[in-house]
Structures are given as structure tokens and as C-alpha cells.
Design an enzyme around this catalytic site. Structure first.
Site, mmCIF file in Angstrom:
data_model
loop_
_atom_site.group_PDB
_atom_site.id
_atom_site.type_symbol
_atom_site.label_atom_id
_atom_site.label_comp_id
_atom_site.label_asym_id
_atom_site.label_seq_id
_atom_site.Cartn_x
_atom_site.Cartn_y
_atom_site.Cartn_z
ATOM 1 C CG HIS A 1 -4.359 2.810 0.224
ATOM 2 N ND1 HIS A 1 -5.753 2.783 0.463
ATOM 3 C CD2 HIS A 1 -4.123 1.867 -0.205
ATOM 4 C CE1 HIS A 1 -5.791 1.650 0.811
ATOM 5 N NE2 HIS A 1 -5.626 0.478 0.831
ATOM 6 C CG ASP B 1 -1.911 -1.017 1.412
ATOM 7 O OD1 ASP B 1 -2.178 -1.058 0.146
ATOM 8 O OD2 ASP B 1 -2.841 -0.990 2.251
#
Length: 272
Positions: free
Chosen positions: A230, A143
Site C-alpha cells: 500500500h 492508506d
């Protein structure tokens, strides 16, 4: 000589992944045997698990098998079904499951080095790494924290096999997973890259596009199962009913010393 009436009943039943454009079907031959074929209308290989229920028939390839169908293929022969006893009726039905990719792929490039999924001369924090503390347990996924609308670069050459960017919802609960916006890319060694949580209408590519490493393919977002803006990136090989996620190295900084990324670190891309 008395003619013997041969009755073959074919019952079509299937359990398929509805997202995959592939199908199986049968052809009756004059000698009473049956050929089972598959069509794959996808632009990457598709694996099909076939479970046959046979009455007075046997399969030349056995039963409960997985078959890999090449991309863009019609009438790919799966198996031939022949009668065990010439008299009496014969029945066949099947339950199938299919998915993208090469089941149990083993020949992929384990040492391939990927580029970071953002533009040159930018840097972003890796908020969650492989087997991460929040939601990546037992998963090799990454991420990158980045504002909504950040350009996403392809980490490797490939072909786009799926694009979803219609959704505009997100929440920190698994119930929102169905709202994930995704670009799925197939690589020539059988691996895939999945880019997740794109903004609504954020894709810059479409299914069938051939893309190059470093090409901008979309814009990051905060859709689906997400706690903050993200990009979720995962490299994997796809089996019929599961995937194996891969831990991969990336070029960082000037690109001369590839490394595995570490959760909590910030990484810069200063190379083309």
C-alpha cells in the site's frame, strides 16, 4: 589603569536530529559579548530549539526558544550574549534540537484541495482513513491499497527534501518502521507530504528536485511497518519535536466535487 582579564569559556554541547544538515556556532566579539549563529544547509526551513546554559551571561532573545532558519542560509543570527558582570569568567553551553519545517506554522492553506496520488483513469481502495481503525489512531493519514510497483503521483507542487528507498524489508510490527522507504516533499505554504512504504529503488526523484502536481515520483511497495502492499500518505506541519497531521480534501472522479476520503471506499481519478 589596571587591565582586567576577561575569560569567556565556550562549551559546545548539543543534542541534534542527525538527519538534519544544520548547526549552531559562536563568535567572540572584542567587547566580550558573543553572537550565536546558525547555518541551515537544507532546502527547506529548519526549526531549532536552543536551550542555553549561561554563567555570567544573558541572551538578547531569552532562553529555551525555537528559531526558524530559512532554507540554504549561512550565519543566521540567533542571539547576542552579553556579560552580566564585567569581572570574572563567563561560560555558555547549549543543548539543541532541530527538525525540518516551520515550528508552529499557522499560515498554511487549510482549504487547499489535493489530487489523488495515482495516475489518471485508475482507482484504488482506501484501506485506512483518517483516525483509522488499524494504526492511524489520532493521526490524519491515508492508506491506499495498491500492488507493489504502482506509480505514485505527487499530490501537490513542492520540493523534495528527503528520499529513502534502499530498504527491502517489511513486517506488520513496529520494529520494522526503521525500514520504511520514504519520499518527503515540502510545499510552499509550510506543509509537507510524506509518501511511505515505497519499493526498494522505487524513487523517481532525488533531494532538491522541484516537482509538479501529478508528476510520477516513485513506485509503491510493502517496506517497513506494513501489513500489505500500500501507499501511506500524510500531509502535516512539522514542529521541532512533533508533527500536526492535517485532514485534507481531494479531487475525486472528475475532480469537480472535492471531498474528504472515507475508509473502505474506492476512489477514481479521471482528471489531469
Amino acid at each position: 589603569m589596571r587591565n582586567i582579564l576577561i575569560v569567556i569559556t565556550i562549551i559546545f554541547t548539543s543534542i541534534v536530529n542527525a538527519q538534519i544538515n544544520a548547526k549552531t556556532y559562536y563568535e567572540n566579539l572584542p567587547d566580550g559579548s558573543i553572537i550565536m549563529y546558525a547555518d541551515n544547509n537544507e532546502i527547506c526551513p529548519v526549526s531549532i530549539e536552543i536551550n542555553l546554559k549561561l554563567e555570567n551571561l544573558k541572551s538578547s532573545k531569552g532562553n529555551n526558544k525555537v528559531f526558524v532558519i530559512p532554507a540554504n542560509t549561512k550565519a543566521h543570527k540567533i542571539t547576542t550574549l552579553t556579560r552580566i558582570k564585567q569581572k570574572g569568567k563567563a561560560n555558555v553551553s547549549s543543548s539543541n534540537w532541530n527538525n525540518y519545517g516551520i515550528h508552529q506554522a499557522k499560515d498554511y492553506k487549510r482549504d487547499f484541495v489535493y489530487i489523488l496520488p495515482f495516475e489518471k483513469d485508475t482507482s484504488y481502495k482506501l484501506s485506512q482513513g483518517y483516525n483509522g481503525t488499524l494504526s492511524h489512531q489520532n493521526e490524519n493519514a491515508l492508506d491506499f491499497s495498491m500492488p507493489v510497483g504502482t506509480d505514485i503521483a505527487a499530490v501537490r507542487d513542492g520540493i523534495v527534501v528527503k528520499v529513502i528507498d534502499k530498504n527491502n524489508r517489511g513486517c506488520p510490527k513496529s520494529d520494522c518502521q526503521k525500514f520504511n522507504n520514504v519520499i518527503l516533499v515540502y510545499h510552499n505554504d509550510g506543509t509537507f507530504a510524506e509518501y511511505v512504504h515505497l519499493k526498494q529503488n522505487g524513487a523517481k526523484v532525488k533531494v532538491g528536485d522541484t516537482i509538479k502536481q501529478g508528476q510520477i515520483i516513485g513506485e509503491s511497495g510493502n517496506t517497513g511497518w506494513s501489513t500489505a502492499p500500500h501507499l501511506h500518505l500524510v500531509i502535516f506541519v512539522q514542529n521541532v519535536k512533533s508533527r500536526t497531521t492535517l485532514k485534507t480534501k481531494f479531487k475525486v472522479d472528475d475532480g469537480k466535487q472535492p471531498k474528504f476520503l472515507i475508509e473502505g471506499e474506492t476512489y477514481a481519478r479521471h482528471y489531469d
